[in-house]
Design a protein around this motif. Sequence first.
Motif, mmCIF file in Angstrom:
data_model
loop_
_atom_site.group_PDB
_atom_site.id
_atom_site.type_symbol
_atom_site.label_atom_id
_atom_site.label_comp_id
_atom_site.label_asym_id
_atom_site.label_seq_id
_atom_site.Cartn_x
_atom_site.Cartn_y
_atom_site.Cartn_z
ATOM 1 N N ARG A 239 -11.598 -3.155 -8.819
ATOM 2 C CA ARG A 239 -12.397 -4.210 -9.440
ATOM 3 C C ARG A 239 -11.876 -4.595 -10.806
ATOM 4 N N LEU A 240 -11.100 -3.676 -11.389
ATOM 5 C CA LEU A 240 -10.634 -3.939 -12.749
ATOM 6 C C LEU A 240 -9.352 -4.757 -12.737
ATOM 7 N N SER A 241 -8.687 -4.727 -11.618
ATOM 8 C CA SER A 241 -7.339 -5.275 -11.596
ATOM 9 C C SER A 241 -6.987 -5.646 -10.165
ATOM 10 N N PRO A 242 -6.242 -6.751 -9.977
ATOM 11 C CA PRO A 242 -5.889 -7.141 -8.613
ATOM 12 C C PRO A 242 -5.018 -6.095 -7.924
ATOM 13 N N ASP A 243 -4.168 -5.408 -8.690
ATOM 14 C CA ASP A 243 -3.268 -4.428 -8.084
ATOM 15 C C ASP A 243 -3.216 -3.175 -8.943
ATOM 16 N N PHE A 244 -2.883 -2.099 -8.334
ATOM 17 C CA PHE A 244 -2.640 -0.894 -9.128
ATOM 18 C C PHE A 244 -1.784 0.081 -8.336
ATOM 19 N N ILE A 245 -1.128 0.944 -9.054
ATOM 20 C CA ILE A 245 -0.367 2.050 -8.448
ATOM 21 C C ILE A 245 -1.099 3.335 -8.800
ATOM 22 N N VAL A 246 -1.334 4.182 -7.824
ATOM 23 C CA VAL A 246 -1.930 5.505 -8.080
ATOM 24 C C VAL A 246 -0.793 6.502 -8.200
ATOM 25 N N GLN A 247 -0.783 7.230 -9.260
ATOM 26 C CA GLN A 247 0.242 8.247 -9.470
ATOM 27 C C GLN A 247 -0.334 9.621 -9.237
ATOM 28 N N ASP A 248 0.539 10.584 -9.172
ATOM 29 C CA ASP A 248 0.092 11.912 -8.761
ATOM 30 C C ASP A 248 0.985 13.004 -9.328
ATOM 31 N N GLY A 249 1.046 13.164 -10.618
ATOM 32 C CA GLY A 249 1.900 14.204 -11.170
ATOM 33 C C GLY A 249 1.096 15.429 -11.556
ATOM 34 N N ARG B 20 -2.404 -1.410 -18.694
ATOM 35 C CA ARG B 20 -3.585 -0.555 -18.735
ATOM 36 C C ARG B 20 -3.452 0.564 -17.714
ATOM 37 N N VAL B 21 -3.827 1.748 -18.139
ATOM 38 C CA VAL B 21 -3.790 2.902 -17.241
ATOM 39 C C VAL B 21 -5.141 3.598 -17.262
ATOM 40 N N ALA B 22 -5.745 3.730 -16.096
ATOM 41 C CA ALA B 22 -6.990 4.510 -15.997
ATOM 42 C C ALA B 22 -6.604 5.915 -15.549
ATOM 43 N N ASN B 23 -7.329 6.908 -15.998
ATOM 44 C CA ASN B 23 -6.979 8.292 -15.655
ATOM 45 C C ASN B 23 -8.139 9.023 -15.018
ATOM 46 N N HIS C 252 -3.957 11.827 -12.066
ATOM 47 C CA HIS C 252 -3.887 10.613 -11.256
ATOM 48 C C HIS C 252 -3.999 9.404 -12.167
ATOM 49 N N PRO C 253 -2.909 9.050 -12.838
ATOM 50 C CA PRO C 253 -2.965 7.813 -13.608
ATOM 51 C C PRO C 253 -3.011 6.633 -12.646
ATOM 52 N N LEU C 254 -3.876 5.683 -12.912
ATOM 53 C CA LEU C 254 -3.965 4.478 -12.095
ATOM 54 C C LEU C 254 -3.398 3.349 -12.938
ATOM 55 N N ILE C 255 -2.216 2.900 -12.559
ATOM 56 C CA ILE C 255 -1.496 1.913 -13.353
ATOM 57 C C ILE C 255 -1.877 0.528 -12.871
ATOM 58 N N LEU C 256 -2.549 -0.238 -13.743
ATOM 59 C CA LEU C 256 -3.105 -1.527 -13.335
ATOM 60 C C LEU C 256 -2.119 -2.660 -13.608
ATOM 61 N N PHE C 257 -2.025 -3.579 -12.677
ATOM 62 C CA PHE C 257 -1.176 -4.751 -12.930
ATOM 63 C C PHE C 257 -1.628 -5.898 -12.035
ATOM 64 N N ASN C 258 -1.090 -7.067 -12.296
ATOM 65 C CA ASN C 258 -1.384 -8.230 -11.474
ATOM 66 C C ASN C 258 -0.098 -8.627 -10.768
ATOM 67 N N GLY C 259 -0.065 -8.398 -9.473
ATOM 68 C CA GLY C 259 1.147 -8.640 -8.698
ATOM 69 C C GLY C 259 1.638 -10.064 -8.739
ATOM 70 N N ARG C 260 0.742 -10.963 -9.153
ATOM 71 C CA ARG C 260 1.174 -12.367 -9.165
ATOM 72 C C ARG C 260 1.963 -12.714 -10.422
ATOM 73 N N PRO D 219 5.021 -12.511 -12.669
ATOM 74 C CA PRO D 219 6.418 -12.145 -12.385
ATOM 75 C C PRO D 219 6.807 -10.889 -13.151
ATOM 76 N N GLY D 220 7.428 -9.968 -12.459
ATOM 77 C CA GLY D 220 7.894 -8.747 -13.105
ATOM 78 C C GLY D 220 6.848 -7.686 -13.315
ATOM 79 N N ALA D 221 5.588 -8.008 -13.004
ATOM 80 C CA ALA D 221 4.532 -7.031 -13.300
ATOM 81 C C ALA D 221 4.681 -5.763 -12.463
ATOM 82 N N LEU D 222 5.018 -5.919 -11.178
ATOM 83 C CA LEU D 222 5.189 -4.743 -10.320
ATOM 84 C C LEU D 222 6.324 -3.875 -10.837
ATOM 85 N N GLU D 223 7.409 -4.531 -11.210
ATOM 86 C CA GLU D 223 8.566 -3.784 -11.701
ATOM 87 C C GLU D 223 8.213 -3.011 -12.962
ATOM 88 N N ARG D 224 7.471 -3.645 -13.858
ATOM 89 C CA ARG D 224 7.090 -2.945 -15.097
ATOM 90 C C ARG D 224 6.156 -1.787 -14.784
#
Lengths: 373, 481
Positions: free
Chosen positions: B330-340, B364-367, B377-385, B387-392
């Motif tokens: 709900r906070l962001s159109p896209d996000f990556i869930v990490q797992d370190g 923005r990163v939610a933890n 589990h950092p949740l890295i928020l981005f907007n896939g639309r 340009p370059g947001a996914l890469e960053r």
Amino acid sequence: MNEALMPETMAAFADAVRSVDHVLVTGGGTKPRLSRRAQPPVNAEQSGSGSGLAWTRISTRHLSGMQEYDPGEFTFTALAGTPIKTIAVVLAGQGQYLPFDPMLLESGATLGGTVASGLSGPGRFRYGGVRDFILGLRVVDGRGRILRFGGRVVKNAAGFDLPKFLVGSRGCYSAIVEATFKVFPCPSSSATLRLHAAGPPDTLRLLTGLGRARHEFDAVEVAPGSHDVVVRLRAPEPALTALIADVLTLWPGHQLDDETASGLWSSLREWRWVPLDAGLVKVPVTLDTLALWLGEIDPAKRQVTAGGQGVYLSVDDPGTWATLDYRLKQLNLTGLTLRGGGPLGLGVRSAQHIEEAVKAALDPDCKFPGLYD
Amino acid sequence: MGADVLASLSRLLPPERLLTQPAQLAAYESDGLTAFKARPVAVVVPETQEEVVALVRFCHDARVPFVARGSGTSLSGGSLPVPGGVVIALNRLNRILRLDPDQRIAVVEPGVINLQVTQSAASFGLHYAPDPSSQSICTIGGNIAFNSGGAHCLKYGMTANHVLGLKAVLASGERVEFGRASREFNGPDWCGLFTGHEGLFGIALEITLQLLPRAESFHTVLAGYATLEGAGDAVAAVIAAGLLPGAMEIMDALALEAAKAAVHAEYPPGCEAVLIVELEGPRETVTVERERLEAILTASRPVAMRPARDSRERLAIWKGRKSAFSAVGRLSPDFIVQDGVVPRQRLGEALRRISEMAKEAGIRVANVFHAGDGNLHPLILFNGREPGALERAEALAGRILELCIQMGGSITGEHGIGMEKREFLPAQFGEPELDVMRQIRAAFDPSGLANPGKMFPDGDAPALKLKGLHPLEQAGLISRE
């Protein structure tokens, strides 16, 4: 047979492995059958070694010492030849322990041997055994490379779980030189109760009930020479007293005084109930199979461990080996001989192709041939 | 896959269980790692163990790559299809074959939903301990493949610690049985090796799971802190006091915001972080330990401390926590869930560094994390639309993993390597170790057909949306060879 080599560092151990054709790793010698060939291999000389030196024992006796211990992380790392007793003392100093009651602590068992034999003590009932606390290993492989698998943190899902795989692998794939384990805080107080059973059916009923009970028993064993079930509880006071009272209303029995309790757990841990020259076999089992089998075993010659998940059998008559082998096959059980002159494996044997394939993958030059039986 | 091969495949199953139409395949193109997608040639839906064996043997003989799939909730792309290959969907193998409360075991097929095992055992006072957040959807087969964890790993371990035996068909076509139903075994630990194989060895057909008595009593406390460090210090104090809680979880401000929006969770105002600690055990023990816990937490100077007064409040606390991943949507159109994973005592430091890196990157990163075992589990928020947001976002994800390694942790606590972290495996293991793992994989899967391209860095990259060199490769820190 030459004297064992006794390298003092992991690098020296690796050199030793590289310098010989076939290796048999020994530790504290507390499970002697696991490092004794029942008979010399028929064609070891023709096995392609070419050097005429078929087997070399390499001992971990001098490969000893705590490498790292962080009580706040619940982890320690120690060299394979480190005596379990040394480790236990260090952990106790911080109010921590290996909950699975590593076996043969007084007798001189090592950390590496504990992993290689896969032996867990009565405490495995509560939180699990060796395999549930191992985090990482360093091994010397057949090519003399020191490899590190797993990790040093309590949670890790990277890579295949070689550390777990090597629990109980008895030196057949590589030489364990260092291990990392998880530890737990040790509850401050404990009590041992003896719950009465008139015969095997009572024993089975008790084991079944205790396995489903709410009390979080630390250990549940059937002591040799008796049908009674001995349980250990660990909890902070005054919870412990309340739990003891509740247990004794549910199951008739009595509490053992500290000295008797300590003697009992020590006897089980060190196999003191097994006559010195007798053999000893470990048989993993389930309660339903135990129900079929327990009644025919002489109570003086057996210990039922981990709530009924394992049986240790002492074998004092050489004629018994064949009978036992046959009976285990009938019951669809597998035995592992830890002491004595019998065959290493008894009962049902596994012969899946994948076992050969993984062996070939991990030890292509057969540097660690095992015991040939 | 040639037409003749597809024709042969179609003889193994009735037509309604061989999916080849694009509209049917679309549902299988991604899994929980939504940044990747790939279209299989076909999805097959076996209903019996025999059919699974026949399918795997078919794939072996026809040299068709395959991916076994449960509910497709993998967060590392573990069930992402292989282009040109087949997806073997295990959902219809969903029978609990045996549940024996006296032996304390459940024998299940791979498509059984994780939570179903506990639900079936509940009336006997038993439960199945591993509880990943996706447990109402994920399957035991997937849990086996990835050695799934959850919130209770410190005390209860992961899936591998609860698997007593399994029957499987290996990618070579061999049917095997590992372990049995006893908690004891005579080694080596084949179940332990198979659990966590990331689908590279074969497919589990029947799994014997250990059941434990359900804890009688719980005491759950939610404590709010002005800073993340404060929460982290509280965790250290609980550990130092010798307590062994069933679970310890931390959520940061962004994660709290998400959970509030999604499930109307309530948190104390003015908190940068919330710590959840749950004691469990016999009522006598919990009664004693809760006093100690509350004393420790009080001493850690929380903004507010809310012990759950009944099971309703307890469940509400967990609902908030378990909703966090999906709520972040709900906070962001896209996000990556990490797992370190980092050593627990370095959690505060790790979070500070992550926060700095995130600020630098303008992301923005939610933890949300399992504070008891250092699993972030950092949740890295981005907007896939953009340009370059996914890469960053991926670049930041890579830097976080590098940080975990530098701190002596792990690149994955429970999600596995899958597709997502292949390139980082060499940062955690040396080449000789990777070589050994490849040899073991080849022993199970000589033709490299089971979930190919996953886990090892040299796999082909199907339909990777991220183009060009990975940012770590550009920096010269890793290289793909």
